[in-house]
Design a protein around this motif. Sequence first.
Motif, short mmCIF file in Angstrom:
data_model
loop_
_atom_site.label_atom_id
_atom_site.label_comp_id
_atom_site.label_asym_id
_atom_site.label_seq_id
_atom_site.Cartn_x
_atom_site.Cartn_y
_atom_site.Cartn_z
N GLN A 1 1.40 14.27 5.45
CA GLN A 1 1.97 15.49 5.43
C GLN A 1 3.30 15.73 6.03
OE1 GLN A 1 -0.73 18.35 7.22
NE2 GLN A 1 -1.37 16.97 8.78
N PHE A 2 3.52 14.96 7.00
CA PHE A 2 4.64 15.05 8.20
C PHE A 2 5.71 14.14 7.64
CE2 PHE A 2 1.06 16.01 11.02
CZ PHE A 2 1.31 17.56 11.08
N LEU A 3 5.38 12.99 7.07
CA LEU A 3 6.36 11.94 6.86
C LEU A 3 6.76 11.89 5.05
CD1 LEU A 3 5.11 9.11 9.13
CD2 LEU A 3 7.02 10.65 9.50
N GLY A 4 5.62 12.16 4.51
CA GLY A 4 6.01 12.23 3.09
C GLY A 4 5.11 10.70 2.69
N ARG A 5 6.00 10.44 1.68
CA ARG A 5 5.61 9.04 0.89
C ARG A 5 5.73 7.91 2.12
NH1 ARG A 5 7.57 6.57 -2.88
NH2 ARG A 5 6.11 6.40 -4.67
N CYS A 6 4.63 7.04 2.25
CA CYS A 6 4.71 6.01 3.21
C CYS A 6 4.25 4.72 2.33
CB CYS A 6 3.44 6.28 4.45
SG CYS A 6 4.21 7.65 5.60
N LEU A 7 5.22 3.73 2.85
CA LEU A 7 4.74 2.39 2.06
C LEU A 7 4.53 1.42 3.16
CD1 LEU A 7 7.80 2.97 -0.15
CD2 LEU A 7 5.58 2.21 -1.21
N THR A 8 3.44 0.70 3.19
CA THR A 8 3.14 -0.23 3.79
C THR A 8 3.16 -1.64 3.62
OG1 THR A 8 1.45 1.20 5.04
CG2 THR A 8 1.16 -1.16 5.46
N GLY A 9 3.70 -2.76 4.26
CA GLY A 9 3.90 -3.95 3.52
C GLY A 9 4.30 -4.91 4.61
N LYS A 10 4.29 -6.07 4.53
CA LYS A 10 4.80 -7.26 5.51
C LYS A 10 6.02 -7.62 5.35
CE LYS A 10 3.40 -11.99 6.52
NZ LYS A 10 2.71 -13.03 5.97
N VAL A 11 6.94 -7.68 6.24
CA VAL A 11 8.14 -7.97 6.25
C VAL A 11 8.38 -9.68 6.06
CG1 VAL A 11 10.32 -8.26 7.43
CG2 VAL A 11 8.90 -6.13 7.80
N LEU A 12 8.86 -10.09 4.87
CA LEU A 12 8.93 -11.62 4.55
C LEU A 12 9.97 -12.23 5.00
CD1 LEU A 12 7.22 -11.41 1.03
CD2 LEU A 12 6.22 -11.91 3.08
N LEU B 1 0.69 -1.12 -0.09
CA LEU B 1 0.00 -0.13 -0.02
C LEU B 1 0.87 1.30 -0.03
CD1 LEU B 1 -2.50 -1.08 2.92
CD2 LEU B 1 -2.95 -1.12 0.33
N LEU B 2 0.37 2.26 -0.69
CA LEU B 2 0.96 3.52 -0.87
C LEU B 2 0.08 4.78 -0.30
CD1 LEU B 2 3.38 5.23 -1.69
CD2 LEU B 2 2.68 5.04 -4.19
N ASP B 3 0.86 5.62 0.57
CA ASP B 3 -0.12 6.52 0.84
C ASP B 3 0.80 7.76 1.34
OD1 ASP B 3 -0.89 6.78 4.27
OD2 ASP B 3 0.66 5.48 3.29
N SER B 4 0.12 9.09 1.60
CA SER B 4 1.06 10.11 1.50
C SER B 4 0.78 10.76 3.07
CB SER B 4 0.73 11.41 0.54
OG SER B 4 1.73 12.34 0.83
N LEU C 1 -1.25 14.47 -10.68
CA LEU C 1 0.27 13.92 -10.42
C LEU C 1 0.26 13.23 -9.26
CD1 LEU C 1 2.43 16.33 -12.52
CD2 LEU C 1 2.00 13.75 -13.02
N ALA C 2 0.02 14.11 -7.92
CA ALA C 2 -0.01 13.72 -7.00
C ALA C 2 -1.13 12.41 -6.46
CB ALA C 2 -0.24 14.81 -5.82
N GLU C 3 -2.19 12.45 -7.00
CA GLU C 3 -3.15 11.45 -7.21
C GLU C 3 -2.49 10.18 -7.56
OE1 GLU C 3 -6.31 9.29 -5.64
OE2 GLU C 3 -5.79 11.44 -5.19
N ALA C 4 -1.82 10.35 -8.72
CA ALA C 4 -1.42 9.28 -9.51
C ALA C 4 -0.14 8.51 -8.90
CB ALA C 4 -1.07 9.67 -10.92
N GLU C 5 0.67 9.32 -8.04
CA GLU C 5 1.72 8.75 -7.43
C GLU C 5 1.39 8.14 -6.17
OE1 GLU C 5 4.66 11.18 -4.58
OE2 GLU C 5 5.22 11.67 -6.77
N THR C 6 0.21 8.17 -5.40
CA THR C 6 -0.09 7.49 -4.44
C THR C 6 -1.39 6.61 -4.67
OG1 THR C 6 -1.87 9.28 -3.56
CG2 THR C 6 0.65 9.57 -2.46
N ASN C 7 -2.03 6.73 -5.72
CA ASN C 7 -2.96 5.77 -6.01
C ASN C 7 -2.60 5.03 -7.21
OD1 ASN C 7 -5.50 4.39 -6.79
ND2 ASN C 7 -6.57 6.17 -6.52
N VAL C 8 -1.98 3.86 -7.17
CA VAL C 8 -1.49 3.13 -8.07
C VAL C 8 -2.43 2.71 -9.30
CG1 VAL C 8 0.45 2.45 -6.83
CG2 VAL C 8 -1.70 0.92 -6.96
#
Length: 603
Positions: free
Chosen positions: A216-227, A211-214, A337-344
């Motif tokens: 305002q304090f951290l910038g781009r945040c990537l969520t996932g599972k450590v495999l 998952l990718l979201d934005s 552009l901001a939407e396309a960056e965070t909404n795949v």
Amino acid sequence: MPQELRNIAIIAHVDHGKTTLIDSIMKQSGMFRDNQSVSERLMDSGDLEKERGITILAKPTSINWRDVRINIIDTPGHADFGGEVERVLHMADGVILLTDAAEGPMPQTKFVLGKALALGLRPIVIINKVDRADGRPLEVVEEVFDLFVALDANEFQLDFPVLYASGRDGWCITELINERLSLEPLLDLILEYVPRPKQDLHAPFAMLATLLDSDQFLGRCLTGKVLQGTAKINEQVCSLDLNGGIIERGRLTKLMHFEGTRRVPVDRVEAGDIICIAGLAKTSVSDTICNVEQKHPLQSTPIDPPTMSVTITVNDSPFAGKEGKKVTSTMIRQRLLAEAETNVAITFSESEKKDSFEIGGRGELQLGVLIETMRREGFELTVSRPRVLYKQEKGQRLEPIEEVIVDVDSEYSSAVIDSLNRRKAEMSDMREVGAGKTRLTFFAPSRGLIGFQSKFLTDTRGTGVINRLFHNYANYKGDIPGRRNGVLISNDTGHAVAYALFNLQDRGVMFISHQTPVYQGMIVGEHNRDNDLEVNVLKGKKLTNVRASGTDDAVSLSPPRNLSLEEMMAYLNQDELLEVTPMALRLRKQYLLSHERKKAARN
């Protein structure tokens, strides 16, 4: 000693009660103080999610139960957001399938369950809303079993446990005669039935961005599972694409895991954890974030291509700039552009002059949600009619086909079949489902379904339920007739007058009411014939000093037809646009002046 973990996803069709169930789980797990104020549908954090009662973005949360941390992922139930669900399942080790006790398994249930079973996940089945007056829980369990068999479930998956529940009231039971107390049977079953995540702590660190979201304090945040492996804050990492190419190198500036609906900073993460990281500028969904020693990417699902697009341009109507603050093409471009960056699931392209932008998505709802969000942020823009995206293969044009499942009162089934046949749909199944209802299954071209929702509700007197799901690409099905009726077009600019609207009522259905601001070229109603008609909605009654009995009665107006944003987008013809501002939605002709429309028609 690391804490024991369970990772589980909840999947269901729209409105079957996933998010409400998670609310009850969080409240009963002791996450909140007794006196803490807690809103409804905690996981639906966006305004649009709360208003429409749908989940748009998949979101992880976490609870502690008997000293075990359970990561729960709430997934969207609507087909337009299905791409999100597929990737989220890679984070889970088990899955809860939630099914309505009256409706039974629906198309989106089938779509997501098929993905979960293919990944080898073991399901827990919950029959929700068993307190409904029209509930048929035991029949629904049989239908779910049949669905598992049809989706090639293995013998372990077919031996699924069943719970009966009311997510809203916060209880579940193993037998319908049991006392209805709490959700403890479900939480205990998750600990017992869902396997622990595989944890190889000695391999190099690697996680899959899901998952990718934005922020305002951290910038781009990537969520996932450590495999595999472990990672500490400020550690050097690189990211790999699906082919193993290096996208970028960077540092893990922030590591967070989930507690309830909050992200909590941690210093160290390990295999099995579902985490959120910040600090990478180019990495996106489906990429592998790993130790620099790792050479091979983790297996992932590529992102599905969009099937529908709209063109967005600057608002150039006479009312431009009066209702919104963000009106320039530069502002619109930056936001898209901001939407396309965070909404795949959204794709972005622009014209050579950079004055029009084509946005691709999975359906009318997904595109409508983006436009409605921008409207609330203060943007003004114009939107074209949605159009499907074709594929070229071996010199042939292929178009997206959707599986359409319709539940209607039996008396309306012939009208629905006739409407869909006109739209080049092919019926594959028709069966009685009890209580005077018929379930119809069709395969229909996506372009034939644009604008079908409102026609369908009219045909079934508002009682029908329709569900759509992308099926495949097939050969072009030929021309499909569009809207039959023409429109009523304002020939002047000003405020609509009740007297004029009253006299125009026999010409068609109005979209506006008394004192609505209108401009020349704006669509004010639907003509009851197939041609467009220019009308004067500003014409007031001529005042004289002559009075006659019977001529001065109060004007009585029929209520205007109010269309939603998605309905307006679907209503458009090729020569029409939708004007979107924070204050209003207006249908208009592409060319506002009559002579320009005639010239364009000749060309």
